[in-house]
Design an enzyme around this catalytic site. Structure first.
Site, PDB file in Angstrom:
ATOM      1  N   THR A  47     -19.973 -63.006 -47.270  1.00 10.64           N
ATOM      2  CA  THR A  47     -21.230 -62.394 -47.533  1.00 10.64           C
ATOM      3  C   THR A  47     -21.105 -61.203 -48.136  1.00 10.64           C
ATOM      4  O   THR A  47     -21.936 -61.004 -49.088  1.00 10.64           O
ATOM      5  CB  THR A  47     -21.619 -61.899 -45.906  1.00 10.64           C
ATOM      6  OG1 THR A  47     -21.811 -63.141 -45.079  1.00 10.64           O
ATOM      7  CG2 THR A  47     -23.019 -61.404 -46.006  1.00 10.64           C
ATOM      8  N   CYS A  48     -19.846 -60.402 -48.245  1.00 10.01           N
ATOM      9  CA  CYS A  48     -19.953 -59.254 -48.953  1.00 10.01           C
ATOM     10  C   CYS A  48     -19.657 -59.658 -50.277  1.00 10.01           C
ATOM     11  O   CYS A  48     -20.246 -58.673 -51.231  1.00 10.01           O
ATOM     12  CB  CYS A  48     -18.345 -58.606 -48.651  1.00 10.01           C
ATOM     13  SG  CYS A  48     -18.187 -58.507 -46.710  1.00 10.01           S
ATOM     14  N   HIS A  49     -19.201 -60.466 -50.777  1.00 11.74           N
ATOM     15  CA  HIS A  49     -18.997 -61.075 -52.208  1.00 11.74           C
ATOM     16  C   HIS A  49     -20.164 -61.634 -52.893  1.00 11.74           C
ATOM     17  O   HIS A  49     -20.501 -61.411 -54.147  1.00 11.74           O
ATOM     18  CB  HIS A  49     -17.814 -61.854 -52.368  1.00 11.74           C
ATOM     19  CG  HIS A  49     -17.341 -62.194 -53.744  1.00 11.74           C
ATOM     20  ND1 HIS A  49     -16.829 -61.220 -54.519  1.00 11.74           N
ATOM     21  CD2 HIS A  49     -17.285 -63.395 -54.404  1.00 11.74           C
ATOM     22  CE1 HIS A  49     -16.554 -61.832 -55.815  1.00 11.74           C
ATOM     23  NE2 HIS A  49     -16.964 -63.203 -55.634  1.00 11.74           N
TER      24      HIS A  49
END
Length: 164
Positions: A47-49
């Protein structure tokens, strides 16, 4: 947890920028101007990337036009991982990266979360703060999975409302 009107705590950090990595404090790095500080559980994590960082990268110009002096992505990773993530994302020209390897700033902000059940130890909650001269003017913490309240579109709306 840090709240609106609170000053950013002064904690030792490593800041990864286009100029390199420097050891500084959170107060020195974010104590002047308008800073958007967004935190993620981990560099390169799905999700972060794929969602969180790319939204800020795509909207960096709009954020700067709305008066933001600096955009910073914080994670409980070491400076080498943060630098590799910044380079792989081609984000170093737009976003600085805060390496908080021991979660000291995460703890001081009240944004540390236990990700041990996922094999990740202590990490940041997914969140975003708008700092004005080192004081929190707005804070957005996700209450579930995904990127909603702490994403770049939400931050842009908050900045536009504040500037209206």
């Amino acid at each position: 947890m840090i709240e609106r009107g609170n000053a950013i705590p002064s904690v030792g950090i490593k800041l990864v920028t286009a100029s390199g990595t420097t050891e500084t404090t959170s107060l020195e790095a974010f104590g002047t101007g308008v800073v958007v500080l967004f935190s993620v559980p981990g560099a390169f994590t799905p999700t972060c990337h794929v969602n969180h960082l790319p939204g800020f990268l795509a909207n960096a110009g709009k954020l700067k036009a709305a008066g933001v002096d600096k955009i910073v992505c914080a994670s409980v990773n070491d400076q080498h991982v943060m630098k590799a993530w910044a380079e792989a994302s081609e984000a170093l020209d737009s976003i600085d990266f805060l390496a908080d390897g021991n979660a000291e700033l995460a703890e001081a902000l009240g944004l540390a979360r236990d990700f041990a059940p996922y094999g990740m130890g202590t990490r940041y909650a997914r969140a975003a703060l708008i700092l004005r001269d080192g004081v929190v003017s707005d804070i957005f913490v996700e209450d579930g999975p995904g990127v909603n309240a702490s994403g770049a579109p939400a931050i842009l709306m908050a900045l536009e409302a504040a500037n209206a």
